[in-house]
Design a protein around this motif. Sequence first.
Motif, PDB file in Angstrom:
ATOM      1  N   ARG A  19      19.848 -46.585  33.358  1.00  0.00           N
ATOM      2  CA  ARG A  19      18.622 -45.872  32.966  1.00  0.00           C
ATOM      3  C   ARG A  19      18.774 -44.364  33.172  1.00  0.00           C
ATOM      4  O   ARG A  19      18.214 -43.558  32.425  1.00  0.00           O
ATOM      5  CB  ARG A  19      17.428 -46.404  33.762  1.00  0.00           C
ATOM      6  CG  ARG A  19      16.956 -47.778  33.328  1.00  0.00           C
ATOM      7  CD  ARG A  19      15.605 -48.123  33.938  1.00  0.00           C
ATOM      8  NE  ARG A  19      15.656 -48.203  35.384  1.00  0.00           N
ATOM      9  CZ  ARG A  19      15.889 -49.327  36.066  1.00  0.00           C
ATOM     10  NH1 ARG A  19      16.102 -50.471  35.409  1.00  0.00           N
ATOM     11  NH2 ARG A  19      15.902 -49.337  37.386  1.00  0.00           N
ATOM     12  N   ALA A  20      19.523 -43.976  34.200  1.00  0.00           N
ATOM     13  CA  ALA A  20      19.734 -42.555  34.463  1.00  0.00           C
ATOM     14  C   ALA A  20      20.689 -41.917  33.459  1.00  0.00           C
ATOM     15  O   ALA A  20      20.551 -40.742  33.116  1.00  0.00           O
ATOM     16  CB  ALA A  20      20.271 -42.369  35.884  1.00  0.00           C
ATOM     17  N   ASP A  48      26.341 -37.851  35.191  1.00  0.00           N
ATOM     18  CA  ASP A  48      27.142 -38.290  36.349  1.00  0.00           C
ATOM     19  C   ASP A  48      26.343 -38.140  37.638  1.00  0.00           C
ATOM     20  O   ASP A  48      26.252 -39.069  38.463  1.00  0.00           O
ATOM     21  CB  ASP A  48      28.406 -37.432  36.477  1.00  0.00           C
ATOM     22  CG  ASP A  48      29.416 -37.627  35.372  1.00  0.00           C
ATOM     23  OD1 ASP A  48      30.301 -38.470  35.534  1.00  0.00           O
ATOM     24  OD2 ASP A  48      29.324 -36.921  34.347  1.00  0.00           O
ATOM     25  N   ARG A  49      25.795 -36.953  37.816  1.00  0.00           N
ATOM     26  CA  ARG A  49      25.092 -36.656  39.067  1.00  0.00           C
ATOM     27  C   ARG A  49      23.826 -37.493  39.211  1.00  0.00           C
ATOM     28  O   ARG A  49      23.545 -38.017  40.296  1.00  0.00           O
ATOM     29  CB  ARG A  49      24.770 -35.168  39.114  1.00  0.00           C
ATOM     30  CG  ARG A  49      26.014 -34.274  39.141  1.00  0.00           C
ATOM     31  CD  ARG A  49      25.633 -32.819  39.288  1.00  0.00           C
ATOM     32  NE  ARG A  49      26.793 -31.942  39.366  1.00  0.00           N
ATOM     33  CZ  ARG A  49      27.113 -31.043  38.446  1.00  0.00           C
ATOM     34  NH1 ARG A  49      26.348 -30.884  37.373  1.00  0.00           N
ATOM     35  NH2 ARG A  49      28.178 -30.272  38.591  1.00  0.00           N
ATOM     36  N   VAL A  53      23.203 -40.208  42.299  1.00  0.00           N
ATOM     37  CA  VAL A  53      22.077 -39.993  43.211  1.00  0.00           C
ATOM     38  C   VAL A  53      21.252 -41.263  43.363  1.00  0.00           C
ATOM     39  O   VAL A  53      20.908 -41.686  44.475  1.00  0.00           O
ATOM     40  CB  VAL A  53      21.197 -38.824  42.722  1.00  0.00           C
ATOM     41  CG1 VAL A  53      19.844 -38.838  43.423  1.00  0.00           C
ATOM     42  CG2 VAL A  53      21.894 -37.497  42.979  1.00  0.00           C
ATOM     43  N   VAL A  54      20.920 -41.909  42.249  1.00  0.00           N
ATOM     44  CA  VAL A  54      20.066 -43.088  42.325  1.00  0.00           C
ATOM     45  C   VAL A  54      20.791 -44.254  42.986  1.00  0.00           C
ATOM     46  O   VAL A  54      20.194 -44.998  43.781  1.00  0.00           O
ATOM     47  CB  VAL A  54      19.525 -43.467  40.932  1.00  0.00           C
ATOM     48  CG1 VAL A  54      20.602 -44.048  40.034  1.00  0.00           C
ATOM     49  CG2 VAL A  54      18.378 -44.454  41.049  1.00  0.00           C
ATOM     50  N   MET A  55      22.088 -44.428  42.726  1.00  0.00           N
ATOM     51  CA  MET A  55      22.819 -45.529  43.363  1.00  0.00           C
ATOM     52  C   MET A  55      22.969 -45.299  44.865  1.00  0.00           C
ATOM     53  O   MET A  55      22.822 -46.236  45.661  1.00  0.00           O
ATOM     54  CB  MET A  55      24.192 -45.699  42.699  1.00  0.00           C
ATOM     55  CG  MET A  55      24.125 -46.292  41.309  1.00  0.00           C
ATOM     56  SD  MET A  55      25.750 -46.798  40.665  1.00  0.00           S
ATOM     57  CE  MET A  55      26.540 -45.192  40.399  1.00  0.00           C
ATOM     58  N   ARG A  56      23.254 -44.075  45.258  1.00  0.00           N
ATOM     59  CA  ARG A  56      23.368 -43.780  46.690  1.00  0.00           C
ATOM     60  C   ARG A  56      22.055 -44.065  47.413  1.00  0.00           C
ATOM     61  O   ARG A  56      22.052 -44.629  48.519  1.00  0.00           O
ATOM     62  CB  ARG A  56      23.772 -42.314  46.892  1.00  0.00           C
ATOM     63  CG  ARG A  56      25.237 -42.020  46.692  1.00  0.00           C
ATOM     64  CD  ARG A  56      25.526 -40.540  46.841  1.00  0.00           C
ATOM     65  NE  ARG A  56      26.952 -40.253  46.806  1.00  0.00           N
ATOM     66  CZ  ARG A  56      27.747 -40.172  47.862  1.00  0.00           C
ATOM     67  NH1 ARG A  56      27.256 -40.341  49.078  1.00  0.00           N
ATOM     68  NH2 ARG A  56      29.033 -39.909  47.731  1.00  0.00           N
ATOM     69  N   ARG A  57      20.951 -43.675  46.805  1.00  0.00           N
ATOM     70  CA  ARG A  57      19.656 -43.905  47.437  1.00  0.00           C
ATOM     71  C   ARG A  57      19.409 -45.404  47.632  1.00  0.00           C
ATOM     72  O   ARG A  57      18.956 -45.840  48.706  1.00  0.00           O
ATOM     73  CB  ARG A  57      18.550 -43.291  46.580  1.00  0.00           C
ATOM     74  CG  ARG A  57      17.147 -43.423  47.195  1.00  0.00           C
ATOM     75  CD  ARG A  57      16.088 -42.859  46.270  1.00  0.00           C
ATOM     76  NE  ARG A  57      16.359 -41.467  45.923  1.00  0.00           N
ATOM     77  CZ  ARG A  57      16.497 -41.015  44.687  1.00  0.00           C
ATOM     78  NH1 ARG A  57      16.422 -41.853  43.665  1.00  0.00           N
ATOM     79  NH2 ARG A  57      16.731 -39.736  44.461  1.00  0.00           N
ATOM     80  N   MET A  58      19.704 -46.201  46.616  1.00  0.00           N
ATOM     81  CA  MET A  58      19.491 -47.643  46.710  1.00  0.00           C
ATOM     82  C   MET A  58      20.379 -48.277  47.770  1.00  0.00           C
ATOM     83  O   MET A  58      19.941 -49.159  48.529  1.00  0.00           O
ATOM     84  CB  MET A  58      19.744 -48.286  45.345  1.00  0.00           C
ATOM     85  CG  MET A  58      18.724 -47.909  44.284  1.00  0.00           C
ATOM     86  SD  MET A  58      19.193 -48.480  42.624  1.00  0.00           S
ATOM     87  CE  MET A  58      19.085 -50.270  42.844  1.00  0.00           C
TER      88      MET A  58
END
Length: 262
Positions: A19-20, A48-49, A53-58
């Motif tokens: 989605r990102a 990329d960024r 960001v979203v995967m790291r947060r999850m």
Amino acid sequence: MSVVELGRFMDDLADASGRAILPFFRAQFGLDDKAHGGAPFDPVTEADRAAEVVMRRMIRDAFPGHGLLGEEFGSERLDADCVWVLDPIDGTRAFIAGLPTWGTLIGLRKGQTAVRGMMHQPFLAERFFGDGRSAKLRNAAGERALRTRRCADLASALLCTTDPRLFAAGEEAERFQSVQARVRLARYGTDCYAYCMLAAGQVDLVVEAGLKPYDIVALIPIVEGAGGIVTSWDGGPATEGGRIVAAGDPRLHEAALRRLSS
């Protein structure tokens, strides 16, 4: 977390990163060059960024004790027993050219072993995933097991590499050329897709150099789960990247190693 729950979580990571990324694909977006000192062009995009960001947060929310290693934002707790290894867009050059031969790599390393991996291509709605014992492809047609094909020798092999110009001039390039000169067919520009096509029985051999852990960790359990082999050019573990050779048939892997390690 059970194996099933872990699989669902990796699917969630793929969904969120997709989605990102997709709003940027074949659109106008910011682009930077990470290369310095005259090094080859090394692009990074807003997509990329945003995806990393979203995967790291999850991951931090779900597994606060796990480590993280990503292409865009570095490492955290690499001494943890479990480390997630992320490449939000493997194949950024293809991405910025509007070509769909890129993917999001989501890997999980336990100790120094790559134990689970997924390659997600959201534009084509394809997910390749494996755990070193089995590997599958999920797409619009459903889900099917992946299996490498038999290919005993270089003369019968289809070889992939991202770009032959990425091999260092001199011995490294010469070793690659000694393999390429003996295969039936060579294809370039495939990035992570080459390993997935190897797992699917479409490609026989992948030879690359200069890889980072986030370029390969997610792909190892997919290739190995489909019956293939992934090592360094000297036959050692591939999890740290560097010079990598992957083959669908052990006989072909041995034949390639003889030329790459001599």
